[in-house]
Design a protein around this motif. Structure first.
Motif, PDB file in Angstrom:
ATOM      1  N   ASP A 111       0.676  -1.132   0.003  1.00 28.50           N
ATOM      2  CA  ASP A 111       0.144   0.148  -0.206  1.00 28.50           C
ATOM      3  C   ASP A 111       0.842   1.172  -0.050  1.00 28.50           C
ATOM      4  O   ASP A 111       0.314   2.397  -0.072  1.00 28.50           O
ATOM      5  N   GLU A 112       2.173   1.128   0.077  1.00 32.80           N
ATOM      6  CA  GLU A 112       3.172   2.263   0.030  1.00 32.80           C
ATOM      7  C   GLU A 112       4.355   1.824  -0.791  1.00 32.80           C
ATOM      8  O   GLU A 112       4.578   0.817  -1.026  1.00 32.80           O
ATOM      9  N   GLN A 113       5.030   2.962  -1.212  1.00 35.97           N
ATOM     10  CA  GLN A 113       6.103   2.589  -2.106  1.00 35.97           C
ATOM     11  C   GLN A 113       7.193   1.750  -1.322  1.00 35.97           C
ATOM     12  O   GLN A 113       7.484   2.192   0.039  1.00 35.97           O
ATOM     13  N   VAL A 114       7.922   0.764  -1.678  1.00 34.39           N
ATOM     14  CA  VAL A 114       8.789   0.336  -0.919  1.00 34.39           C
ATOM     15  C   VAL A 114      10.226   0.269  -1.743  1.00 34.39           C
ATOM     16  O   VAL A 114      10.205   0.566  -2.849  1.00 34.39           O
ATOM     17  N   VAL A 115      11.288  -0.196  -1.050  1.00 29.66           N
ATOM     18  CA  VAL A 115      12.517  -0.291  -1.641  1.00 29.66           C
ATOM     19  C   VAL A 115      12.670  -1.802  -1.882  1.00 29.66           C
ATOM     20  O   VAL A 115      12.403  -2.544  -1.091  1.00 29.66           O
ATOM     21  N   LEU A 116      12.782  -2.509  -3.375  1.00 28.78           N
ATOM     22  CA  LEU A 116      12.955  -3.734  -3.420  1.00 28.78           C
ATOM     23  C   LEU A 116      14.398  -4.130  -3.843  1.00 28.78           C
ATOM     24  O   LEU A 116      15.078  -3.485  -4.702  1.00 28.78           O
ATOM     25  N   LEU A 117      15.166  -4.916  -3.023  1.00 26.38           N
ATOM     26  CA  LEU A 117      16.408  -5.288  -3.475  1.00 26.38           C
ATOM     27  C   LEU A 117      16.319  -6.566  -4.015  1.00 26.38           C
ATOM     28  O   LEU A 117      15.870  -7.607  -3.518  1.00 26.38           O
ATOM     29  N   ILE A 118      16.870  -6.835  -5.401  1.00 27.02           N
ATOM     30  CA  ILE A 118      17.169  -8.108  -5.900  1.00 27.02           C
ATOM     31  C   ILE A 118      18.834  -8.346  -5.804  1.00 27.02           C
ATOM     32  O   ILE A 118      19.618  -7.689  -6.757  1.00 27.02           O
ATOM     33  N   ASP A 119      19.095  -9.135  -4.834  1.00 24.43           N
ATOM     34  CA  ASP A 119      20.449  -9.229  -4.596  1.00 24.43           C
ATOM     35  C   ASP A 119      21.083 -10.259  -5.248  1.00 24.43           C
ATOM     36  O   ASP A 119      20.943 -11.578  -5.151  1.00 24.43           O
ATOM     37  N   GLU A 120      22.237  -9.992  -6.105  1.00 22.58           N
ATOM     38  CA  GLU A 120      23.158 -11.064  -6.691  1.00 22.58           C
ATOM     39  C   GLU A 120      22.381 -11.710  -7.849  1.00 22.58           C
ATOM     40  O   GLU A 120      22.393 -12.893  -7.765  1.00 22.58           O
ATOM     41  N   ILE A 121      21.663 -10.760  -8.680  1.00 29.15           N
ATOM     42  CA  ILE A 121      21.161 -11.344  -9.776  1.00 29.15           C
ATOM     43  C   ILE A 121      21.971 -12.262 -10.781  1.00 29.15           C
ATOM     44  O   ILE A 121      21.185 -13.080 -11.283  1.00 29.15           O
ATOM     45  N   ASP A 122      23.333 -12.063 -10.664  1.00 28.70           N
ATOM     46  CA  ASP A 122      24.141 -12.925 -11.528  1.00 28.70           C
ATOM     47  C   ASP A 122      24.091 -14.362 -11.210  1.00 28.70           C
ATOM     48  O   ASP A 122      24.658 -15.104 -11.894  1.00 28.70           O
ATOM     49  N   LYS A 123      23.890 -14.538  -9.873  1.00 35.32           N
ATOM     50  CA  LYS A 123      23.741 -16.058  -9.569  1.00 35.32           C
ATOM     51  C   LYS A 123      22.634 -16.963 -10.241  1.00 35.32           C
ATOM     52  O   LYS A 123      22.880 -18.169 -10.428  1.00 35.32           O
ATOM     53  N   ALA A 124      21.775 -16.462 -10.769  1.00 33.98           N
ATOM     54  CA  ALA A 124      20.770 -17.199 -11.454  1.00 33.98           C
ATOM     55  C   ALA A 124      20.972 -17.573 -12.806  1.00 33.98           C
ATOM     56  O   ALA A 124      22.251 -16.971 -13.323  1.00 33.98           O
TER      57      ALA A 124
END
Length: 273
Positions: A111-124
């Motif tokens: 319901d409010e703006q959040v900070v989304l961390l996608i951490d270490e994307i290069d592991k996938a």
């Protein structure tokens, strides 16, 4: 760019002006910020401190080698539905109760703006970034099991970190704001240290930084000590009551800095580095 959305660092995180600018441009444009840099330069901590500095909730999506893009959207809990149909008294015809949001889904549903961390994307795997393109562009995703389309109530501030283990697709890179966190020079490192140890003896800090940066200049080291290792080392020196005079002649507690057996071979015992 609105003032309330500007990130200027925090009391616990010293952000260079270029890094501040990259964060604020990403926020203003509504684009993900892709952050690279050698280990220990504060890539992951950046997202934590953006959330702290802007007073927003942080959602962390830790990427593993087995992570799929759909995992971040939602999970259809078929096992629970099956168990309920066999042993429970719930109405299993309502599939919505078995849909559980992943981290990206949580960010969209907030319901409010959040900070989304996608951490270490290069592991996938290599397809993972491309599989997220539409969702990050459109800020929505479809759930076939219920026929619903989930749209973000507020565009999250997306921070993506990479250790450069794999090359990321060009189509993905085009949609991101990019910043490489340079390793702090001595002046900035002093500022970082004083945030954590404001009362540290200046002479001890001088000798410690002298040895630290000398170590980092040794090209043959397999793993150069990072900022986090420097902070651990300084804590050990302070706790051990090590004087700057002793440190001048001996690399005390070297195990806090060096994490590879072969790297110790480069150090003369009981001598200045």
């Amino acid at each position: 760019m609105k003032d309330f959305n500007k990130f200027l660092g925090t009391a616990k995180y010293i952000a260079s002006e270029p890094l501040q600018n990259a964060v604020n441009v990403a926020i203003a444009l509504g684009r993900p910020l892709l952050v690279k840099g050698e280990p220990g330069t504060g890539k992951t901590l950046l997202a934590h401190n953006i959330a702290r500095g802007l007073g927003k909730k942080l959602i962390v999506w830790n990427i593993k080698s087995t992570t799929k893009a759909k995992d971040g959207l939602y999970i259809y809990d078929t096992v629970q539905r099956l168990n309920d149909s066999r042993f429970g008294d719930r109405d299993v015809s309502d599939i919505r109760q078995y849909i559980k949001y992943g981290k990206l889904g949580e960010a969209f549903a907030s319901d409010e703006q959040v900070v989304l961390l996608i951490d270490e994307i290069d592991k996938a795997d290599l397809e993972f970034p491309n599989d997220l393109l539409n969702e990050l562009d459109e800020m929505s995703f479809h759930i076939p099991e219920t026929g619903e389309t989930i749209r973000a109530k507020h565009r999250p501030i997306v921070i993506i970190t990479s250790n450069s283990e794999k090359e990321l697709p060009d189509a993905f890179l085009r949609r991101c704001i990019f910043h490489y966190i340079e390793f702090p020079d001595r002046q900035m490192m002093e500022e970082i240290v004083k945030v954590h140890y404001p009362d540290i003896d200046k002479r001890l800090l001088h000798e410690a930084l002298k040895k630290f940066y000398h170590l980092r200049k040794i090209e043959s080291l397999k793993k150069k000590p990072s900022t986090s290792e420097l902070l651990d080392w300084l804590q050990a020196l302070i706790a051990g009551g090590i004087s700057y005079r002793k440190l001048r002649s001996e690399l005390v507690f070297a195990g806090a800095l060096l994490k590879n057996e072969a790297d110790f071979m480069h150090l003369p015992r009981n001598e200045a580095v």
